[in-house]
Design an enzyme around this catalytic site. Structure first.
Site, PDB file in Angstrom:
ATOM      1  N   LYS A   1      49.443  21.828   1.949  1.00 13.52           N
ATOM      2  CA  LYS A   1      48.925  20.567   1.399  1.00 13.52           C
ATOM      3  C   LYS A   1      47.786  20.843   0.434  1.00 13.52           C
ATOM      4  O   LYS A   1      46.921  21.653   0.713  1.00 13.52           O
ATOM      5  CB  LYS A   1      48.349  19.739   2.551  1.00 13.52           C
TER       6      LYS A   1
ATOM      7  N   ASP B   1      50.795  28.936   3.944  1.00 13.55           N
ATOM      8  CA  ASP B   1      50.364  27.577   4.275  1.00 13.55           C
ATOM      9  C   ASP B   1      48.873  27.357   4.023  1.00 13.55           C
ATOM     10  O   ASP B   1      48.109  28.304   3.834  1.00 13.55           O
ATOM     11  CB  ASP B   1      50.644  27.295   5.761  1.00 13.55           C
TER      12      ASP B   1
ATOM     13  N   MET C   1      46.026  18.333  15.917  1.00 12.50           N
ATOM     14  CA  MET C   1      46.312  17.229  14.989  1.00 12.50           C
ATOM     15  C   MET C   1      45.935  15.876  15.608  1.00 12.50           C
ATOM     16  O   MET C   1      46.710  14.918  15.559  1.00 12.50           O
ATOM     17  CB  MET C   1      47.797  17.267  14.578  1.00 12.50           C
TER      18      MET C   1
HETATM   19  C1  LIG Z   1      50.487  22.320  12.126  1.00 12.54           C
HETATM   20  S1  LIG Z   1      49.401  22.791  13.405  1.00 12.54           S
HETATM   21  C2  LIG Z   1      49.654  24.517  13.383  1.00 12.54           C
HETATM   22  C3  LIG Z   1      49.114  25.236  14.576  1.00 12.54           C
HETATM   23  C4  LIG Z   1      49.246  26.728  14.476  1.00 12.54           C
HETATM   24  N1  LIG Z   1      50.631  27.116  14.403  1.00 12.54           N
HETATM   25  C5  LIG Z   1      48.554  27.477  15.602  1.00 12.54           C
HETATM   26  O1  LIG Z   1      49.224  28.112  16.435  1.00 12.54           O
HETATM   27  O2  LIG Z   1      47.329  27.465  15.623  1.00 12.54           O
HETATM   28  C6  LIG Z   1      47.854  22.588  12.608  1.00 12.54           C
HETATM   29  C7  LIG Z   1      46.771  22.128  13.568  1.00 12.54           C
HETATM   30  O3  LIG Z   1      46.276  23.240  14.318  1.00 12.54           O
HETATM   31  C8  LIG Z   1      44.912  23.071  14.572  1.00 12.54           C
HETATM   32  N2  LIG Z   1      44.165  24.168  13.938  1.00 12.54           N
HETATM   33  C9  LIG Z   1      44.688  25.217  13.303  1.00 12.54           C
HETATM   34  N3  LIG Z   1      43.727  26.066  12.891  1.00 12.54           N
HETATM   35  C10 LIG Z   1      42.556  25.533  13.294  1.00 12.54           C
HETATM   36  C11 LIG Z   1      41.194  25.929  13.190  1.00 12.54           C
HETATM   37  N4  LIG Z   1      40.834  27.071  12.594  1.00 12.54           N
HETATM   38  N5  LIG Z   1      40.237  25.133  13.725  1.00 12.54           N
HETATM   39  C12 LIG Z   1      40.567  23.995  14.347  1.00 12.54           C
HETATM   40  N6  LIG Z   1      41.838  23.565  14.484  1.00 12.54           N
HETATM   41  C13 LIG Z   1      42.822  24.321  13.969  1.00 12.54           C
HETATM   42  C14 LIG Z   1      44.519  21.700  14.010  1.00 12.54           C
HETATM   43  O4  LIG Z   1      44.699  20.737  15.013  1.00 12.54           O
HETATM   44  C15 LIG Z   1      45.543  21.565  12.910  1.00 12.54           C
HETATM   45  O5  LIG Z   1      45.690  20.203  12.522  1.00 12.54           O
END
Ligand SMILES: C[S@@+](CC[C@H](N)C(=O)[O-])C[C@H]1O[C@@H](n2cnc3c(N)ncnc32)[C@H](O)[C@@H]1O
Length: 256
Positions: free
Chosen positions: A60, A38, A173
């Site tokens: 994406k 991803d 998100m």
């Molecule tokens: C589809 S979700 C997946 C979350 C993921 N499975 C997790 O446990 O972290 C994606 C969202 O996670 C958050 N996110 C993931 N990695 C991040 C990072 N390094 N810094 C800030 N937000 C993050 C953001 O809100 C992003 O839009």
């Protein structure tokens, strides 16, 4: 027709920093013949895999959508049915807003063995990276991890419910929905609640802001905060190192 079934590992790659990968994840990557990864997976994580492994980006791209979920499912299953060891590599933890369980269920309908390797979720690690604990004795007894954007694209109703509690809110998100979240807190008179927003947590280009519901939109705009970001709301957000600097001047102005 009989197939020589492979195996699928649904692996969490952690919040971003490639050193936040689990040992189990590195072992799965070393065995992988095919990796579907991803957008939020750090490229260095792929270095654990054999250089001959097939690596397919399914996230994406700028200006383009991610590969549709049914195409990802089909790819993953096709390779496994060819007898390959497939790693489906996802940001954070596969079961935290990661569609991991949907992928597991789909693969199981083909009788393919699936192993899930948990990852460190951004929901906890990203706030921690800027000094914010999601719980702290006397400040927060629980934390609520919420997606701001539901399947239909609307704001999750859970945010308004959680806003009335004393829980820490960890919102994923949510940057594009910030104005609606601000309205909720103003609407219930909780505009002084501390809030922090962290973009690209645990990575070199991490940036973050902290304040309250009176100044957070301005701080986001001034600092150019965008996706991916974690929004953290509640008393614990005061532990962000900039909280005092970004809230006090505003209070002094209000008194003057
Ligand atoms: C589809 S979700 C997946 C979350 C993921 N499975 C997790 O446990 O972290 C994606 C969202 O996670 C958050 N996110 C993931 N990695 C991040 C990072 N390094 N810094 C800030 N937000 C993050 C953001 O809100 C992003 O839009």
């Amino acid at each position: 027709m009989s197939y020589n079934k492979g195996i699928i590992y649904l692996v969490g790659a952690g919040p971003g920093d490639p050193e936040l990968l689990t040992l189990k994840a590195t072992k799965a990557l070393k065995k992988a013949e095919v990796i579907l990864y991803d957008a939020l997976v750090h490229p260095d994580v792929l270095d654990w895999a054999d250089q001959d492994a097939v690596k397919i980006y399914v996230g994406k791209r700028k200006g383009h959508h991610a590969l549709p979920q049914d195409e990802i499912n089909a790819l993953m299953v096709d390779y496994a049915l060819q007898g390959k060891v497939v790693v489906r590599l996802k940001g954070g933890d596969p079961y935290v807003f990661g569609r991991g369980h949907e992928e597991l269920t789909y693969a199981k309908t083909f009788g393919i063995p699936v192993e899930v390797v948990p990852g460190i979720s951004s929901a906890i690690a990203v706030p921690q990276g800027v000094g914010i604990p999601v719980t702290r004795r006397g400040e927060s007894e629980s934390f609520w991890v919420i997606t701001a954007t539901t399947k239909t694209g609307s704001l999750s109703k859970d945010i308004a419910i959680a806003a009335r509690s004393s829980a820490t809110l960890v919102i994923l998100m949510g940057v594009s929905k910030l104005p609606q979240i601000v309205d909720i807190f103003h609407g219930i008179g909780k505009q002084d609640t501390p809030i922090a927003i962290i973009q690209n947590g645990s990575l070199e280009n991490e940036q973050s802001v902290a304040g309250n519901f009176n100044n957070i939109e301005q701080l986001v705009e001034e600092n150019g905060i965008g996706n991916p970001a974690i929004i953290i709301i509640g008393e614990v957000a005061k532990h962000h190192p900039n909280y005092i600097a970004q809230v006090l001047p505003q209070e002094i102005l209000a008194v003057a």
